[in-house]
Design an enzyme around this catalytic site. Structure first.
Site, mmCIF file in Angstrom:
data_model
loop_
_atom_site.group_PDB
_atom_site.id
_atom_site.type_symbol
_atom_site.label_atom_id
_atom_site.label_comp_id
_atom_site.label_asym_id
_atom_site.label_seq_id
_atom_site.Cartn_x
_atom_site.Cartn_y
_atom_site.Cartn_z
ATOM 1 N N LYS A 174 3.774 -7.064 12.059
ATOM 2 C CA LYS A 174 2.939 -7.337 10.883
ATOM 3 C C LYS A 174 3.192 -8.746 10.346
ATOM 4 O O LYS A 174 4.329 -9.124 10.065
ATOM 5 C CB LYS A 174 3.233 -6.281 9.813
ATOM 6 C CG LYS A 174 2.313 -6.340 8.612
ATOM 7 C CD LYS A 174 2.276 -4.986 7.923
ATOM 8 C CE LYS A 174 1.641 -5.080 6.551
ATOM 9 N NZ LYS A 174 1.388 -3.758 5.956
ATOM 10 N N ARG A 183 -0.899 4.907 13.268
ATOM 11 C CA ARG A 183 0.170 4.295 14.063
ATOM 12 C C ARG A 183 -0.225 4.331 15.508
ATOM 13 O O ARG A 183 -0.647 5.353 16.015
ATOM 14 C CB ARG A 183 1.479 5.052 13.909
ATOM 15 C CG ARG A 183 2.202 4.618 12.697
ATOM 16 C CD ARG A 183 3.585 5.184 12.602
ATOM 17 N NE ARG A 183 4.035 5.040 11.235
ATOM 18 C CZ ARG A 183 4.472 3.895 10.745
ATOM 19 N NH1 ARG A 183 4.566 2.838 11.508
ATOM 20 N NH2 ARG A 183 4.838 3.804 9.493
ATOM 21 N N ARG A 231 0.841 -1.196 0.000
ATOM 22 C CA ARG A 231 0.000 0.000 0.000
ATOM 23 C C ARG A 231 0.880 1.251 0.000
ATOM 24 O O ARG A 231 2.041 1.213 0.379
ATOM 25 C CB ARG A 231 -0.925 0.013 1.227
ATOM 26 C CG ARG A 231 -1.990 -1.072 1.170
ATOM 27 C CD ARG A 231 -2.841 -1.071 2.431
ATOM 28 N NE ARG A 231 -3.548 0.172 2.605
ATOM 29 C CZ ARG A 231 -3.581 0.875 3.748
ATOM 30 N NH1 ARG A 231 -2.942 0.445 4.808
ATOM 31 N NH2 ARG A 231 -4.247 1.994 3.819
HETATM 32 C C1 BTN Z 1 0.558 -3.776 2.393
HETATM 33 O O1 BTN Z 1 1.274 -2.804 2.098
HETATM 34 O O2 BTN Z 1 0.324 -4.074 3.557
HETATM 35 C C2 BTN Z 1 -0.065 -4.606 1.293
HETATM 36 C C3 BTN Z 1 0.856 -5.685 0.809
HETATM 37 C C4 BTN Z 1 0.265 -6.506 -0.313
HETATM 38 C C5 BTN Z 1 1.270 -7.475 -0.895
HETATM 39 C C6 BTN Z 1 0.630 -8.433 -1.858
HETATM 40 S S1 BTN Z 1 1.704 -9.779 -2.282
HETATM 41 C C7 BTN Z 1 0.584 -10.272 -3.527
HETATM 42 C C8 BTN Z 1 0.079 -9.012 -4.192
HETATM 43 N N1 BTN Z 1 0.983 -8.589 -5.235
HETATM 44 C C9 BTN Z 1 1.563 -7.423 -4.951
HETATM 45 O O3 BTN Z 1 2.392 -6.836 -5.661
HETATM 46 N N2 BTN Z 1 1.125 -6.964 -3.774
HETATM 47 C C10 BTN Z 1 0.164 -7.866 -3.172
#
Ligand code: BTN
Length: 276
Positions: free
Chosen positions: A129, A264, A61
Protein backbone atom coordinates in the site's frame (compact mmCIF):
# COMPACT_ATOMS: atom_id res chain seq x y z
CA UNK A 1 13.61 18.12 6.04
CA UNK A 2 12.08 19.49 2.80
CA UNK A 3 10.32 22.89 2.70
CA UNK A 4 6.63 22.18 3.02
CA UNK A 5 4.31 25.14 3.23
CA UNK A 6 1.66 26.90 1.16
CA UNK A 7 4.22 28.89 -0.86
CA UNK A 8 6.25 25.83 -1.80
CA UNK A 9 3.12 24.00 -2.99
CA UNK A 10 1.91 27.08 -4.92
CA UNK A 11 5.26 27.21 -6.71
CA UNK A 12 4.49 23.87 -8.40
CA UNK A 13 0.92 24.79 -9.45
CA UNK A 14 -0.14 26.68 -12.55
CA UNK A 15 -2.65 29.55 -12.37
CA UNK A 16 -5.65 27.43 -13.38
CA UNK A 17 -4.99 24.87 -10.69
CA UNK A 18 -4.38 27.54 -8.06
CA UNK A 19 -7.69 29.16 -9.02
CA UNK A 20 -9.56 25.91 -8.37
CA UNK A 21 -8.73 26.17 -4.66
CA UNK A 22 -10.47 28.48 -2.20
CA UNK A 23 -7.46 27.87 0.06
CA UNK A 24 -4.39 25.67 0.42
CA UNK A 25 -3.19 25.55 4.02
CA UNK A 26 -0.39 23.66 5.75
CA UNK A 27 -0.36 23.22 9.53
CA UNK A 28 2.36 21.69 11.68
CA UNK A 29 0.23 19.34 13.74
CA UNK A 30 -3.44 18.51 14.10
CA UNK A 31 -5.53 15.59 15.33
CA UNK A 32 -6.73 14.71 11.82
CA UNK A 33 -7.09 16.88 8.73
CA UNK A 34 -10.41 15.17 7.99
CA UNK A 35 -11.71 15.92 11.49
CA UNK A 36 -10.63 19.56 11.16
CA UNK A 37 -12.39 20.11 7.82
CA UNK A 38 -15.50 18.38 9.16
CA UNK A 39 -15.45 20.91 12.03
CA UNK A 40 -15.13 23.83 9.59
CA UNK A 41 -17.69 25.24 7.21
CA UNK A 42 -17.00 24.38 3.55
CA UNK A 43 -17.34 27.26 1.06
CA UNK A 44 -20.08 26.89 -1.53
CA UNK A 45 -17.58 27.13 -4.39
CA UNK A 46 -13.99 26.06 -4.78
CA UNK A 47 -12.01 23.39 -2.99
CA UNK A 48 -10.39 23.76 0.42
CA UNK A 49 -7.13 21.84 0.95
CA UNK A 50 -5.61 21.29 4.38
CA UNK A 51 -2.25 19.54 4.80
CA UNK A 52 -0.63 18.63 8.10
CA UNK A 53 3.05 17.89 8.68
CA UNK A 54 1.91 15.38 11.28
CA UNK A 55 -1.42 14.07 12.56
CA UNK A 56 -1.79 13.16 16.23
CA UNK A 57 -4.86 11.01 15.59
CA UNK A 58 -4.76 10.18 11.89
CA UNK A 59 -7.74 8.03 10.93
CA UNK A 60 -8.02 5.29 8.31
CA UNK A 61 -11.00 3.40 6.96
CA UNK A 62 -12.93 0.96 9.17
CA UNK A 63 -11.85 2.77 12.35
CA UNK A 64 -8.16 2.03 11.90
CA UNK A 65 -5.39 4.48 12.84
CA UNK A 66 -3.28 6.06 10.07
CA UNK A 67 0.43 6.36 10.90
CA UNK A 68 1.27 10.06 10.47
CA UNK A 69 4.88 10.75 11.51
CA UNK A 70 6.21 14.33 11.00
CA UNK A 71 8.37 15.47 8.11
CA UNK A 72 7.78 12.31 6.14
CA UNK A 73 4.57 11.80 4.19
CA UNK A 74 1.50 13.61 2.89
CA UNK A 75 -1.66 13.91 4.97
CA UNK A 76 -4.24 16.07 3.24
CA UNK A 77 -7.96 16.63 3.25
CA UNK A 78 -10.01 18.39 0.60
CA UNK A 79 -13.49 19.76 1.24
CA UNK A 80 -15.90 20.55 -1.58
CA UNK A 81 -19.65 21.06 -2.01
CA UNK A 82 -21.48 19.05 -4.67
CA UNK A 83 -24.91 20.63 -5.19
CA UNK A 84 -27.62 18.09 -6.02
CA UNK A 85 -28.60 14.71 -4.70
CA UNK A 86 -26.41 13.23 -1.94
CA UNK A 87 -26.65 9.81 -3.62
CA UNK A 88 -24.52 11.00 -6.53
CA UNK A 89 -21.49 11.12 -4.25
CA UNK A 90 -21.51 7.32 -4.24
CA UNK A 91 -18.85 7.06 -6.94
CA UNK A 92 -16.58 9.71 -5.46
CA UNK A 93 -14.17 7.35 -3.72
CA UNK A 94 -13.31 5.67 -7.04
CA UNK A 95 -12.78 9.05 -8.69
CA UNK A 96 -10.35 10.09 -5.95
CA UNK A 97 -8.42 6.83 -6.20
CA UNK A 98 -8.13 7.21 -9.98
CA UNK A 99 -7.01 10.86 -9.78
CA UNK A 100 -4.43 10.12 -7.07
CA UNK A 101 -3.00 7.09 -8.92
CA UNK A 102 -2.78 9.06 -12.17
CA UNK A 103 -0.91 11.83 -10.32
CA UNK A 104 1.59 9.30 -8.95
CA UNK A 105 2.14 7.80 -12.40
CA UNK A 106 2.72 11.29 -13.81
CA UNK A 107 5.48 11.70 -11.22
CA UNK A 108 7.16 8.57 -12.57
CA UNK A 109 5.72 5.98 -10.17
CA UNK A 110 4.43 3.94 -13.09
CA UNK A 111 3.51 0.80 -11.14
CA UNK A 112 0.86 2.48 -8.97
CA UNK A 113 -2.63 1.03 -9.35
CA UNK A 114 -5.92 1.17 -7.46
CA UNK A 115 -7.26 -1.63 -5.27
CA UNK A 116 -11.01 -1.20 -5.15
CA UNK A 117 -12.43 0.97 -3.86
CA UNK A 118 -9.53 3.40 -3.51
CA UNK A 119 -6.30 2.05 -2.02
CA UNK A 120 -3.20 3.11 -3.91
CA UNK A 121 -1.08 0.00 -4.28
CA UNK A 122 1.91 -1.45 -6.05
CA UNK A 123 1.98 -5.11 -7.06
CA UNK A 124 5.33 -6.37 -5.84
CA UNK A 125 4.79 -10.10 -5.35
CA UNK A 126 1.66 -9.11 -3.40
CA UNK A 127 0.01 -5.73 -3.05
CA UNK A 128 1.92 -3.10 -1.06
CA UNK A 129 0.00 0.00 0.00
CA UNK A 130 1.27 3.42 -1.05
CA UNK A 131 -1.73 5.44 0.08
CA UNK A 132 -5.31 5.40 1.23
CA UNK A 133 -8.46 7.50 0.97
CA UNK A 134 -11.04 8.24 3.65
CA UNK A 135 -14.16 10.06 2.45
CA UNK A 136 -16.57 11.56 4.94
CA UNK A 137 -19.09 14.37 4.81
CA UNK A 138 -22.80 14.74 4.62
CA UNK A 139 -25.07 17.70 4.05
CA UNK A 140 -24.28 21.34 4.87
CA UNK A 141 -27.20 23.79 4.62
CA UNK A 142 -29.00 21.33 2.37
CA UNK A 143 -26.02 20.89 0.04
CA UNK A 144 -23.97 17.67 -0.06
CA UNK A 145 -20.36 18.23 0.85
CA UNK A 146 -17.49 15.79 0.90
CA UNK A 147 -14.34 15.76 3.01
CA UNK A 148 -11.77 13.70 1.16
CA UNK A 149 -8.76 12.57 3.16
CA UNK A 150 -5.68 11.16 1.49
CA UNK A 151 -2.62 9.70 3.14
CA UNK A 152 0.37 9.06 0.90
CA UNK A 153 3.66 7.47 1.92
CA UNK A 154 6.49 9.64 0.59
CA UNK A 155 9.45 8.80 2.83
CA UNK A 156 8.31 6.62 5.72
CA UNK A 157 10.75 6.57 8.67
CA UNK A 158 11.67 3.08 9.82
CA UNK A 159 10.52 3.65 13.40
CA UNK A 160 7.03 4.74 12.29
CA UNK A 161 6.77 1.78 9.92
CA UNK A 162 6.74 -0.66 12.82
CA UNK A 163 3.19 0.49 13.61
CA UNK A 164 1.89 -0.46 10.14
CA UNK A 165 0.20 -3.86 10.06
CA UNK A 166 0.12 -4.46 6.29
CA UNK A 167 2.64 -4.46 3.42
CA UNK A 168 3.46 -0.88 2.46
CA UNK A 169 5.70 1.06 0.13
CA UNK A 170 6.70 4.71 -0.18
CA UNK A 171 7.55 6.98 -3.12
CA UNK A 172 11.21 7.02 -2.14
CA UNK A 173 11.49 3.27 -2.80
CA UNK A 174 9.24 3.42 -5.87
CA UNK A 175 11.30 6.16 -7.47
CA UNK A 176 14.60 4.37 -6.93
CA UNK A 177 15.79 5.73 -3.59
CA UNK A 178 15.35 9.49 -3.85
CA UNK A 179 12.27 10.88 -2.14
CA UNK A 180 10.56 13.64 -4.15
CA UNK A 181 9.80 16.88 -2.28
CA UNK A 182 6.46 16.75 -0.51
CA UNK A 183 5.51 20.10 -2.09
CA UNK A 184 5.93 18.72 -5.63
CA UNK A 185 3.93 15.58 -4.81
CA UNK A 186 1.26 17.69 -3.08
CA UNK A 187 0.92 19.95 -6.14
CA UNK A 188 0.60 16.98 -8.53
CA UNK A 189 -2.05 15.47 -6.31
CA UNK A 190 -3.98 18.74 -6.00
CA UNK A 191 -3.89 19.44 -9.74
CA UNK A 192 -5.14 15.96 -10.60
CA UNK A 193 -7.86 16.06 -7.94
CA UNK A 194 -9.07 19.55 -8.87
CA UNK A 195 -9.62 18.41 -12.45
CA UNK A 196 -11.21 15.11 -11.43
CA UNK A 197 -13.60 16.64 -8.89
CA UNK A 198 -14.80 19.25 -11.39
CA UNK A 199 -15.32 16.54 -14.03
CA UNK A 200 -17.16 14.32 -11.54
CA UNK A 201 -19.39 17.25 -10.52
CA UNK A 202 -20.26 17.90 -14.16
CA UNK A 203 -20.46 14.38 -15.62
CA UNK A 204 -20.63 11.88 -12.76
CA UNK A 205 -18.76 8.58 -12.59
CA UNK A 206 -19.09 7.51 -16.23
CA UNK A 207 -15.89 9.21 -17.54
CA UNK A 208 -13.86 7.50 -14.82
CA UNK A 209 -14.90 3.89 -15.44
CA UNK A 210 -12.40 3.28 -18.24
CA UNK A 211 -9.72 5.19 -16.33
CA UNK A 212 -10.30 2.92 -13.33
CA UNK A 213 -10.10 -0.14 -15.58
CA UNK A 214 -6.62 0.91 -16.72
CA UNK A 215 -5.53 1.08 -13.05
CA UNK A 216 -7.51 -1.84 -11.56
CA UNK A 217 -5.22 -3.87 -9.27
CA UNK A 218 -7.77 -6.65 -8.77
CA UNK A 219 -9.28 -7.40 -12.16
CA UNK A 220 -8.88 -11.09 -12.94
CA UNK A 221 -7.62 -11.93 -9.45
CA UNK A 222 -9.20 -14.46 -7.09
CA UNK A 223 -10.35 -12.49 -4.08
CA UNK A 224 -12.10 -13.03 -0.79
CA UNK A 225 -14.60 -10.40 0.23
CA UNK A 226 -16.61 -9.86 3.35
CA UNK A 227 -20.05 -8.41 2.63
CA UNK A 228 -22.06 -7.36 5.69
CA UNK A 229 -20.36 -10.07 7.74
CA UNK A 230 -20.75 -12.79 5.06
CA UNK A 231 -17.75 -14.14 3.15
CA UNK A 232 -17.81 -14.32 -0.64
CA UNK A 233 -15.02 -15.58 -2.89
CA UNK A 234 -14.56 -15.36 -6.62
CA UNK A 235 -12.90 -13.58 -9.50
CA UNK A 236 -12.85 -9.78 -9.62
CA UNK A 237 -14.49 -8.73 -12.90
CA UNK A 238 -14.09 -4.94 -12.82
CA UNK A 239 -16.75 -2.34 -12.14
CA UNK A 240 -20.51 -2.05 -12.62
CA UNK A 241 -21.64 1.35 -14.02
CA UNK A 242 -22.41 2.52 -10.46
CA UNK A 243 -18.88 1.69 -9.27
CA UNK A 244 -19.74 -1.59 -7.54
CA UNK A 245 -17.07 -4.30 -7.74
CA UNK A 246 -18.27 -7.27 -9.80
CA UNK A 247 -17.33 -10.64 -8.33
CA UNK A 248 -17.85 -13.86 -10.30
CA UNK A 249 -18.64 -16.61 -7.78
CA UNK A 250 -19.75 -20.23 -8.08
CA UNK A 251 -23.36 -19.05 -7.90
CA UNK A 252 -23.18 -16.13 -10.35
CA UNK A 253 -21.97 -12.53 -10.50
CA UNK A 254 -22.38 -10.44 -7.35
CA UNK A 255 -22.08 -6.63 -7.21
CA UNK A 256 -20.23 -5.48 -4.08
CA UNK A 257 -20.80 -1.92 -2.91
CA UNK A 258 -18.30 0.31 -1.13
CA UNK A 259 -18.72 0.47 2.60
CA UNK A 260 -19.93 -3.12 2.80
CA UNK A 261 -16.87 -5.10 1.90
CA UNK A 262 -13.26 -5.67 2.68
CA UNK A 263 -11.27 -7.35 -0.01
CA UNK A 264 -8.09 -9.36 0.25
CA UNK A 265 -6.29 -10.95 -2.60
CA UNK A 266 -5.68 -14.63 -1.94
CA UNK A 267 -2.02 -15.60 -1.70
CA UNK A 268 -0.82 -17.02 -4.99
CA UNK A 269 -3.51 -15.58 -7.25
CA UNK A 270 -2.42 -13.33 -10.05
CA UNK A 271 -4.06 -10.11 -11.12
CA UNK A 272 -4.28 -9.18 -14.79
CA UNK A 273 -0.93 -8.36 -16.39
CA UNK A 274 0.72 -5.25 -15.01
CA UNK A 275 -0.68 -1.96 -16.29
CA UNK A 276 2.66 -0.14 -16.08
C1 BTN B 1 -7.23 4.13 4.60
O1 BTN B 1 -7.52 3.51 5.63
O2 BTN B 1 -6.73 3.57 3.63
C2 BTN B 1 -7.53 5.61 4.51
C3 BTN B 1 -6.43 6.44 5.07
C4 BTN B 1 -6.72 7.92 5.02
C5 BTN B 1 -5.67 8.74 5.75
C6 BTN B 1 -5.85 10.21 5.52
S1 BTN B 1 -4.44 11.15 6.07
C7 BTN B 1 -5.34 12.62 5.82
C8 BTN B 1 -6.75 12.37 6.30
N1 BTN B 1 -6.86 12.59 7.73
C9 BTN B 1 -7.13 11.47 8.39
O3 BTN B 1 -7.25 11.36 9.62
N2 BTN B 1 -7.24 10.44 7.54
C10 BTN B 1 -7.04 10.86 6.16
Amino acid sequence: MDAFDTASIHAFLDDDNRAAFASIEVVDAIDSTNSELLRRRTPETGVVALFADTQLGGRGRLGRAWASPPGANLYVSLARCFPGDLARLGGLSLVVGVAAAEAMRALGASGVSVKWPNDLVVDDDGLRKLGGVLIEGGVQDGVPRAVIGIGLNVCMPADAATAIDQPWIDLRELLGGDAPSRASVAASLLASLADALARFDADGLAPFLSRFEALDALRGAQIDAVVSGHAASGTAMGLAPDGALLLRTDTGVQALHAGEVSVRRRAGSQPRASQA
